[in-house]
Write a protein that holds these residues in place. Structure first.
Motif, PDB file in Angstrom:
ATOM      1  N   LEU A  74     -10.465 108.937 -52.262  1.00 11.77           N
ATOM      2  CA  LEU A  74     -11.543 109.646 -51.574  1.00 11.77           C
ATOM      3  C   LEU A  74     -11.592 109.389 -50.205  1.00 11.77           C
ATOM      4  CD1 LEU A  74     -14.146 110.288 -54.437  1.00 11.77           C
ATOM      5  CD2 LEU A  74     -12.303 111.761 -53.677  1.00 11.77           C
ATOM      6  N   ALA A  75     -10.815 108.369 -49.776  1.00 13.41           N
ATOM      7  CA  ALA A  75     -10.973 107.851 -48.232  1.00 13.41           C
ATOM      8  C   ALA A  75     -10.697 108.696 -47.106  1.00 13.41           C
ATOM      9  CB  ALA A  75     -10.287 106.509 -48.599  1.00 13.41           C
ATOM     10  N   GLY A  76     -11.438 108.436 -46.185  1.00 14.54           N
ATOM     11  CA  GLY A  76     -10.800 109.336 -44.823  1.00 14.54           C
ATOM     12  C   GLY A  76     -12.149 109.159 -43.846  1.00 14.54           C
ATOM     13  N   ALA A  77     -11.841 109.083 -42.539  1.00 14.92           N
ATOM     14  CA  ALA A  77     -12.617 109.351 -41.645  1.00 14.92           C
ATOM     15  C   ALA A  77     -13.545 110.584 -41.715  1.00 14.92           C
ATOM     16  CB  ALA A  77     -12.115 108.992 -40.213  1.00 14.92           C
ATOM     17  N   GLY A  78     -14.719 110.624 -41.459  1.00 13.45           N
ATOM     18  CA  GLY A  78     -15.580 111.744 -41.495  1.00 13.45           C
ATOM     19  C   GLY A  78     -15.234 112.825 -40.572  1.00 13.45           C
ATOM     20  N   VAL A  79     -14.976 113.879 -41.217  1.00 20.59           N
ATOM     21  CA  VAL A  79     -14.602 115.139 -40.300  1.00 20.59           C
ATOM     22  C   VAL A  79     -15.852 115.545 -39.765  1.00 20.59           C
ATOM     23  CG1 VAL A  79     -13.933 117.628 -40.659  1.00 20.59           C
ATOM     24  CG2 VAL A  79     -12.720 115.802 -42.084  1.00 20.59           C
ATOM     25  N   GLY A  80     -17.049 115.466 -40.121  1.00 24.84           N
ATOM     26  CA  GLY A  80     -18.110 115.959 -39.298  1.00 24.84           C
ATOM     27  C   GLY A  80     -18.894 114.886 -38.833  1.00 24.84           C
ATOM     28  N   ASP A  81     -18.367 113.779 -38.749  1.00 27.29           N
ATOM     29  CA  ASP A  81     -19.086 112.670 -37.972  1.00 27.29           C
ATOM     30  C   ASP A  81     -19.277 112.465 -36.549  1.00 27.29           C
ATOM     31  OD1 ASP A  81     -19.303 111.589 -40.697  1.00 27.29           O
ATOM     32  OD2 ASP A  81     -18.035 109.949 -40.394  1.00 27.29           O
ATOM     33  N   ARG A  82     -18.396 113.179 -36.047  1.00 28.33           N
ATOM     34  CA  ARG A  82     -18.481 113.120 -34.597  1.00 28.33           C
ATOM     35  C   ARG A  82     -17.419 114.255 -33.861  1.00 28.33           C
ATOM     36  NH1 ARG A  82     -15.680 107.496 -33.470  1.00 28.33           N
ATOM     37  NH2 ARG A  82     -17.165 106.891 -35.093  1.00 28.33           N
ATOM     38  N   ARG A  83     -17.683 114.370 -32.676  1.00 23.91           N
ATOM     39  CA  ARG A  83     -16.905 115.255 -31.800  1.00 23.91           C
ATOM     40  C   ARG A  83     -15.503 115.306 -31.830  1.00 23.91           C
ATOM     41  NH1 ARG A  83     -18.050 118.799 -27.413  1.00 23.91           N
ATOM     42  NH2 ARG A  83     -16.362 119.391 -26.042  1.00 23.91           N
ATOM     43  N   TRP A  84     -14.746 116.409 -31.999  1.00 27.80           N
ATOM     44  CA  TRP A  84     -13.290 115.930 -32.280  1.00 27.80           C
ATOM     45  C   TRP A  84     -12.489 115.840 -31.078  1.00 27.80           C
ATOM     46  CZ3 TRP A  84     -11.638 120.179 -36.225  1.00 27.80           C
ATOM     47  CH2 TRP A  84     -12.252 120.111 -37.595  1.00 27.80           C
ATOM     48  N   THR A  85     -12.499 114.644 -30.558  1.00 27.57           N
ATOM     49  CA  THR A  85     -11.499 114.166 -29.417  1.00 27.57           C
ATOM     50  C   THR A  85     -10.105 113.899 -30.045  1.00 27.57           C
ATOM     51  OG1 THR A  85     -11.735 111.907 -29.947  1.00 27.57           O
ATOM     52  CG2 THR A  85     -13.523 113.046 -28.264  1.00 27.57           C
ATOM     53  N   ASP A  86      -9.316 114.180 -29.010  1.00 22.12           N
ATOM     54  CA  ASP A  86      -7.701 113.888 -29.558  1.00 22.12           C
ATOM     55  C   ASP A  86      -7.749 112.446 -30.242  1.00 22.12           C
ATOM     56  OD1 ASP A  86      -6.993 116.326 -28.390  1.00 22.12           O
ATOM     57  OD2 ASP A  86      -6.205 115.363 -26.640  1.00 22.12           O
ATOM     58  N   ALA A  87      -8.485 111.640 -29.821  1.00 25.79           N
ATOM     59  CA  ALA A  87      -8.286 110.211 -30.338  1.00 25.79           C
ATOM     60  C   ALA A  87      -8.965 110.149 -31.569  1.00 25.79           C
ATOM     61  CB  ALA A  87      -8.984 109.175 -29.389  1.00 25.79           C
ATOM     62  N   TYR A  88     -10.032 110.924 -32.010  1.00 29.35           N
ATOM     63  CA  TYR A  88     -10.773 111.015 -33.284  1.00 29.35           C
ATOM     64  C   TYR A  88      -9.924 111.851 -34.230  1.00 29.35           C
ATOM     65  CZ  TYR A  88     -14.249 110.588 -36.698  1.00 29.35           C
ATOM     66  OH  TYR A  88     -15.184 110.443 -38.077  1.00 29.35           O
ATOM     67  N   LYS A  89      -9.155 113.081 -33.830  1.00 29.99           N
ATOM     68  CA  LYS A  89      -8.452 113.577 -34.521  1.00 29.99           C
ATOM     69  C   LYS A  89      -7.429 112.842 -35.128  1.00 29.99           C
ATOM     70  CE  LYS A  89      -7.860 117.708 -32.307  1.00 29.99           C
ATOM     71  NZ  LYS A  89      -7.417 118.969 -31.718  1.00 29.99           N
ATOM     72  N   THR A  90      -6.868 111.976 -34.307  1.00 28.62           N
ATOM     73  CA  THR A  90      -5.749 111.076 -34.816  1.00 28.62           C
ATOM     74  C   THR A  90      -6.069 110.236 -35.839  1.00 28.62           C
ATOM     75  OG1 THR A  90      -4.403 111.150 -32.538  1.00 28.62           O
ATOM     76  CG2 THR A  90      -4.056 109.268 -34.145  1.00 28.62           C
ATOM     77  N   ARG A  91      -7.385 109.830 -35.623  1.00 28.75           N
ATOM     78  CA  ARG A  91      -8.094 108.687 -36.677  1.00 28.75           C
ATOM     79  C   ARG A  91      -8.258 109.550 -38.098  1.00 28.75           C
ATOM     80  NH1 ARG A  91     -13.958 105.631 -36.595  1.00 28.75           N
ATOM     81  NH2 ARG A  91     -13.772 104.825 -38.609  1.00 28.75           N
ATOM     82  N   ILE A  92      -8.861 110.609 -37.830  1.00 26.83           N
ATOM     83  CA  ILE A  92      -9.000 111.591 -39.068  1.00 26.83           C
ATOM     84  C   ILE A  92      -7.621 111.716 -39.864  1.00 26.83           C
ATOM     85  CG2 ILE A  92      -9.567 113.895 -40.027  1.00 26.83           C
ATOM     86  CD1 ILE A  92     -11.596 114.180 -37.555  1.00 26.83           C
TER      87      ILE A  92
END
Length: 305
Positions: A74-92
């Motif tokens: 069930l692991a994964g960076a939170g989809v709704g945790d922060r604004r979707w920058t390109d860097a955060y989408k890569t992390r997701i």
């Protein structure tokens, strides 16, 4: 675990994402029934039941999974945790795809692999559905979340190809006070500041946390079930209807509304997920005999409280 079920005897279950909203509730449920839980954590282990792993870089010690009857990811960076920058989408993406690949390969490498691998996924698989109801027979939609879910599920291939029963839990919006979308909504509505998002016509496919955990337990127990399952209540509602239910259950006004342009300015790409419509039905789950404790939104909200 000769009958393939977890309910009848003590079993060993590895859970990745054990500290998250769903993972922590699942761990409590399993432990309450006497099962041994191995928790995969990204930090240095602090307890005997913890094992360190690095999902974003795809590292996990296969030996730590030896003797497990089931593995739940069930692991994964939170989809709704922060604004979707390109860097955060890569992390997701990397936290889900690389982590799933690592676990699936580890499972496949074991001399005695687990009986079942339950991998998290999301109803984001279907993308924007508008008023059209979809179930597990529908193809993926278009956009970031659908493409992510397709890759996420495909990453479990090593486990499936090794003969391990593999299940994809496509989860909807979990109604809970301790996190997720509803964790943010409850304080606003309690303060009388809740209201619809955009025009409120978009469908939200919700599921009570209790039913989410019960459904995962059901998928673990039933050795005849594999492939995708939508973990959503049977009756999706519009955001406008859910807003009314929140006001009704909490006895608060719901006069405020957040216009779509404001949401897009504040959330960026993530606004599409909030304003988008996903009318998703749990057809395969119902056909398998699962029964929801909280099929209606009022009951799900009360259960969260």
């Amino acid at each position: 675990m000769d009958d393939g079920r977890l309910g009848g005897e003590r079993s060993r279950v590895a859970v990745a994402g054990a500290s998250g909203l769903i993972g922590s509730a699942l761990v409590r449920s399993l432990a309450a029934d006497g099962h041994e839980v191995v928790r995969l954590v990204r930090r240095a282990p602090r307890d005997a039941d913890e094992v360190r792993w690095d999902p974003e870089n795809g590292r996990v010690d296969a030996a730590a999974l030896a003797g497990c009857d089931a593995v739940v990811n069930l692991a994964g960076a939170g989809v709704g945790d922060r604004r979707w920058t390109d860097a955060y989408k890569t992390r997701i993406r990397s936290s889900r795809v690389h982590g799933t690949t690592a676990l699936a390969e580890a499972v496949a490498s074991l001399e005695r692999p687990p009986r079942v691998f339950v991998n998290g996924s999301a109803i984001g698989f279907y993308g924007e559905t508008g008023d059209r109801a979809v179930d597990e027979s529908a193809p993926p939609g278009e956009g970031f979340l659908p493409s992510l879910c397709v890759e996420w599920e495909a990453a479990a291939a090593p486990a499936r190809e090794a003969g391990v029963r593999t299940v994809f839990a496509r989860t909807g919006l979990v109604v809970a006070s301790g996190g997720g979308a509803w964790g943010r909504l409850f304080p606003l509505f309690r303060a009388g500041l809740g209201g619809r998002l955009g025009d409120g016509s978009q469908y939200w496919s919700f599921v009570a946390l209790h039913d989410e955990v019960a459904a995962i337990r059901h998928l673990l127990d039933r050795e005849d079930l594999s492939g995708p399952f939508n973990l959503t209540a049977p009756h999706p509602l519009t955001n406008r209807e859910i807003t009314a239910a929140m006001g009704r259950v909490l006895h608060r006004p719901t006069l405020f509304a957040v216009p779509a342009p404001v949401l897009r300015a504040a959330l960026g790409d993530m606004a599409g997920d909030v304003l988008g419509s996903a009318r998703v039905l749990p057809t395969r789950l119902l056909e398998s005999g699962f029964r929801f404790a909280f099929p209606e939104i009022d009951g799900a909200i009360r259960a969260a409280l």
